[in-house]
Design a protein around this motif. Structure first.
Motif, mmCIF file in Angstrom:
data_model
loop_
_atom_site.group_PDB
_atom_site.id
_atom_site.type_symbol
_atom_site.label_atom_id
_atom_site.label_comp_id
_atom_site.label_asym_id
_atom_site.label_seq_id
_atom_site.Cartn_x
_atom_site.Cartn_y
_atom_site.Cartn_z
ATOM 1 N N GLU B 28 0.830 -1.199 0.000
ATOM 2 C CA GLU B 28 0.000 0.000 0.000
ATOM 3 C C GLU B 28 0.865 1.250 0.000
ATOM 4 O OE1 GLU B 28 -2.673 0.072 3.439
ATOM 5 O OE2 GLU B 28 -4.095 1.118 2.153
ATOM 6 N N VAL B 29 0.366 2.307 -0.630
ATOM 7 C CA VAL B 29 1.006 3.608 -0.502
ATOM 8 C C VAL B 29 0.038 4.478 0.281
ATOM 9 C CG1 VAL B 29 1.890 5.649 -1.690
ATOM 10 C CG2 VAL B 29 2.293 3.372 -2.646
ATOM 11 N N GLU B 154 11.027 -3.851 3.457
ATOM 12 C CA GLU B 154 9.732 -4.061 2.821
ATOM 13 C C GLU B 154 8.937 -2.778 2.841
ATOM 14 O OE1 GLU B 154 8.979 -8.537 4.397
ATOM 15 O OE2 GLU B 154 7.258 -7.198 4.465
ATOM 16 N N ILE B 155 9.188 -2.004 3.906
ATOM 17 C CA ILE B 155 8.388 -0.798 4.139
ATOM 18 C C ILE B 155 9.308 0.422 4.215
ATOM 19 C CG2 ILE B 155 6.795 0.296 5.773
ATOM 20 C CD1 ILE B 155 6.416 -2.662 6.882
ATOM 21 N N LEU B 156 8.923 1.491 3.546
ATOM 22 C CA LEU B 156 9.681 2.736 3.643
ATOM 23 C C LEU B 156 8.803 3.834 4.214
ATOM 24 C CD1 LEU B 156 12.003 3.865 0.698
ATOM 25 C CD2 LEU B 156 12.491 3.749 3.110
ATOM 26 N N GLY B 184 5.775 -1.076 -6.273
ATOM 27 C CA GLY B 184 5.051 -1.991 -5.400
ATOM 28 C C GLY B 184 5.496 -1.999 -3.952
ATOM 29 N N MET B 185 6.391 -1.059 -3.587
ATOM 30 C CA MET B 185 6.837 -1.025 -2.179
ATOM 31 C C MET B 185 5.731 -0.483 -1.285
ATOM 32 S SD MET B 185 10.648 0.323 -1.582
ATOM 33 C CE MET B 185 10.822 -0.180 0.106
ATOM 34 N N THR B 186 5.758 -0.927 -0.023
ATOM 35 C CA THR B 186 4.846 -0.331 0.948
ATOM 36 C C THR B 186 5.432 0.996 1.383
ATOM 37 O OG1 THR B 186 4.462 -2.573 1.748
ATOM 38 C CG2 THR B 186 3.589 -0.763 3.080
ATOM 39 N N LEU B 187 4.699 2.074 1.186
ATOM 40 C CA LEU B 187 5.209 3.386 1.579
ATOM 41 C C LEU B 187 4.225 4.054 2.527
ATOM 42 C CD1 LEU B 187 6.306 4.961 -1.858
ATOM 43 C CD2 LEU B 187 7.687 3.572 -0.339
ATOM 44 N N VAL B 188 4.748 4.669 3.576
ATOM 45 C CA VAL B 188 3.929 5.512 4.433
ATOM 46 C C VAL B 188 4.573 6.893 4.414
ATOM 47 C CG1 VAL B 188 2.921 5.842 6.713
ATOM 48 C CG2 VAL B 188 3.410 3.529 5.896
ATOM 49 N N ARG B 198 -2.382 12.973 -3.873
ATOM 50 C CA ARG B 198 -3.526 12.687 -4.739
ATOM 51 C C ARG B 198 -3.144 11.726 -5.854
ATOM 52 N NH1 ARG B 198 -8.027 16.913 -6.016
ATOM 53 N NH2 ARG B 198 -6.518 18.529 -5.483
ATOM 54 N N GLU B 199 -1.932 11.945 -6.394
ATOM 55 C CA GLU B 199 -1.532 11.224 -7.597
ATOM 56 C C GLU B 199 -1.121 9.788 -7.306
ATOM 57 O OE1 GLU B 199 1.461 13.455 -9.755
ATOM 58 O OE2 GLU B 199 1.969 11.618 -10.871
ATOM 59 N N VAL B 200 -0.456 9.593 -6.163
ATOM 60 C CA VAL B 200 0.271 8.340 -5.973
ATOM 61 C C VAL B 200 -0.315 7.405 -4.915
ATOM 62 C CG1 VAL B 200 2.507 7.447 -5.219
ATOM 63 C CG2 VAL B 200 2.413 9.312 -6.831
ATOM 64 N N SER B 201 -1.060 7.973 -3.951
ATOM 65 C CA SER B 201 -1.431 7.096 -2.836
ATOM 66 C C SER B 201 -2.641 6.227 -3.141
ATOM 67 C CB SER B 201 -1.658 7.897 -1.561
ATOM 68 O OG SER B 201 -2.259 9.121 -1.815
ATOM 69 N N ASP B 202 -2.645 5.084 -2.437
ATOM 70 C CA ASP B 202 -3.813 4.223 -2.468
ATOM 71 C C ASP B 202 -4.838 4.715 -1.456
ATOM 72 O OD1 ASP B 202 -1.391 1.665 -2.704
ATOM 73 O OD2 ASP B 202 -2.718 2.316 -4.329
ATOM 74 N N ARG B 203 -4.276 5.294 -0.388
ATOM 75 C CA ARG B 203 -5.149 5.737 0.708
ATOM 76 C C ARG B 203 -4.543 6.973 1.336
ATOM 77 N NH1 ARG B 203 -6.180 2.692 5.985
ATOM 78 N NH2 ARG B 203 -4.355 1.481 5.384
ATOM 79 N N VAL B 204 -5.399 7.892 1.746
ATOM 80 C CA VAL B 204 -4.913 9.099 2.417
ATOM 81 C C VAL B 204 -5.525 9.162 3.804
ATOM 82 C CG1 VAL B 204 -4.792 11.619 2.345
ATOM 83 C CG2 VAL B 204 -4.737 10.310 0.216
ATOM 84 N N LEU B 205 -4.677 9.358 4.816
ATOM 85 C CA LEU B 205 -5.178 9.522 6.186
ATOM 86 C C LEU B 205 -5.071 10.990 6.562
ATOM 87 C CD1 LEU B 205 -3.265 6.603 7.999
ATOM 88 C CD2 LEU B 205 -5.426 6.480 6.760
#
Lengths: 220, 238
Positions: B28-29, B154-156, B184-188, B198-205
């Motif tokens: 997930e991004v 795995e996660i950045l 495909g990396m997990t990014l937070v 807006r452009e890149v994330s799968d989800r915005v908190l």
């Protein structure tokens, strides 16, 4: 006028001993001071307490007292308990004493250097999976030493003046040379002015050199 | 995957994180946006135990994060900081090889070969032997990203990676981050760059006052925010 010159020349004869002792003491001071700093910052309460007590005792008493205890006090104590002990050459306890004394001050300099390193450096090191000791070894300590380096130079200059105390324990350095000449000739003023001049001939150029190196390191 | 359960953090009398529960899924991004002081950075830092939570748990791939296993767990979670935090006494190359060599035991040759590949990937192969002081902000951050990638996490995690950059350098860093997201990396990512989010994330908190006030896909959160405070915030920044 010629007497002043002679006073200076007499005092100059003590320079090799003064510089030699100061240098040896600085090296001992840095090595042992480093150990003390690590002890103080370690997680072990016991080690930290030992280091703190050591630093407080050493910084809380005059060097000359420490020198007398080392050079004369310890042999006397040992002899009173039947151990035949005498320093081969008084320069040995002299160097040790100055080194151990310097260590207490160096420990605080290093501790200051370690704390001056940006916290973000430790965080970056941790974030890469480094343990605390690895982070200290390859990230923090190299930077701390770089910060502390000019202060080490100042410590060396301070020691040059401080070793004058060793004339009390029979080491024939700059001050002692002047004192001996005074005892022989009674040209007291010329003797001690000569001593003062020679100290300045050492400390002033060294001080300038350290300032220059400091400048070069901060811009580099 | 990172599971966060009832994460609470207090600094003295101030509560910065209020019992947050959330899951970050593999690949997930996730972008975290919100006003200053809302707890975004603190939340991120808790994920790698750079902050110790007052209460609650962080569970990474099924293993709860503790002080004892943090050193090991951090190998799998890289972090990129707002102020880069490059090691100033090492060249770009050495910054990148330091951890692989000393933490993973990689040989110097292997580490350097990989480091050069990473530098190439972020467009800085020619700066391998430069010191951080010789690099621009954007270059420093790209080296920092390469450094984090060298450990194969795995996660950045990114803590406001472009906030300290001059505007003309923001693009080069976002561009590297975008390619990471696409790989495909997990990014937070904690960020103020709404365009990127807006452009890149799968989800915005959207975090405010210590809680995740609202979340959704970029289209949902930016297009049709449900909460009043989300709307207020977006109105101020967009």
């Amino acid at each position: 006028m010629a007497l002043y010159l002679e006073g200076v020349l007499v005092a100059l004869k003590g320079v090799p001993v003064t510089v030699g002792v100061s240098f040896a003491a600085t090296v001992i001071g840095i090595l042992f001071g480093f150990v003390l700093a690590i002890m103080k910052l370690s997680r072990s309460r016991v080690l930290g307490a030992i280091a703190t007590v050591y630093v407080e005792v050493i910084r809380g008493t005059p060097v000359v007292v420490q020198a007398l205890v080392f050079a004369y006090g310890i042999p006397q104590l040992l002899q009173a308990h039947g151990v035949a002990f005498k320093w081969d050459r008084l320069i040995i306890p002299a160097v040790l004493c100055c080194g151990l004394n310097s260590a207490a001050y160096v420990a605080e300099i290093i501790r200051g250097g370690l704390q001056a390193v940006d916290k973000g450096q430790t965080e970056a090191a941790y974030s890469l999976g480094m343990s605390h000791s690895l982070a200290m070894r390859i990230v923090i300590i190299p930077q701390a030493l770089k910060i502390a380096l000019p202060t080490f130079g100042n410590e060396f200059v301070a020691l040059i003046k401080e070793t004058s105390v060793l004339s009390y324990v029979g080491v024939v350095e700059i001050l002692r040379r002047g004192a001996i000449w005074n005892a022989k000739t009674f040209y007291t003023f010329q003797a001690y002015i000569g001593v003062a001049i020679v100290y300045m001939l050492l400390t002033i150029p060294l001080g300038r050199l350290i300032k220059y190196l400091e400048k070069r390191m901060s811009t580099g | 995957m990172i599971e966060v359960k009832n994460l609470t953090k207090q600094f003295g009398s101030q509560t910065v994180l209020r019992s947050i529960s959330e899951t970050i899924r593999d690949n997930e991004v996730v972008c975290i946006i919100g006003p200053s002081g809302g707890g975004k950075s603190t939340f991120l830092r808790c994920l790698v135990l750079l902050e110790e939570a007052t209460d609650g748990q962080v569970i990474v791939n099924g293993v709860p994060l503790t002080k004892k296993n943090a050193v090991l767990m951090r190998r799998n979670m890289g972090m990129v900081f707002q102020n880069f935090n490059l090691f100033p006494h090492m060249t770009a190359l050495k910054n990148i090889t330091a951890a692989p060599i000393h933490v993973c035991g990689l040989s110097r040759q292997a580490a350097e070969a990989e480091a050069m590949e990473l530098l190439d990937r972020v467009g800085l192969a020619d700066k391998a032997h430069a010191f951080p002081s010789e690099l621009s902000g954007g270059q420093k951050q790209r080296v920092a990203i390469a450094r984090a990638l060298a450990m194969h996490p795995e996660i950045l995690l990114f803590d406001e990676p472009t906030s300290a950059l001059d505007p003309e350098m923001v693009g080069e860093v976002l561009s590297v981050m975008k390619s990471l997201a696409h790989s495909g990396m997990t990014l937070v990512v904690v960020t103020h760059e709404m365009g990127f989010a807006r452009e890149v994330s799968d989800r915005v908190l959207f975090m405010d006052n210590g809680v995740i006030a609202e979340q959704g896909s970029p289209a949902e959160l930016f297009g049709a925010p449900k909460e009043e405070r989300t709307r207020n915030f977006l109105r101020m920044v967009l």
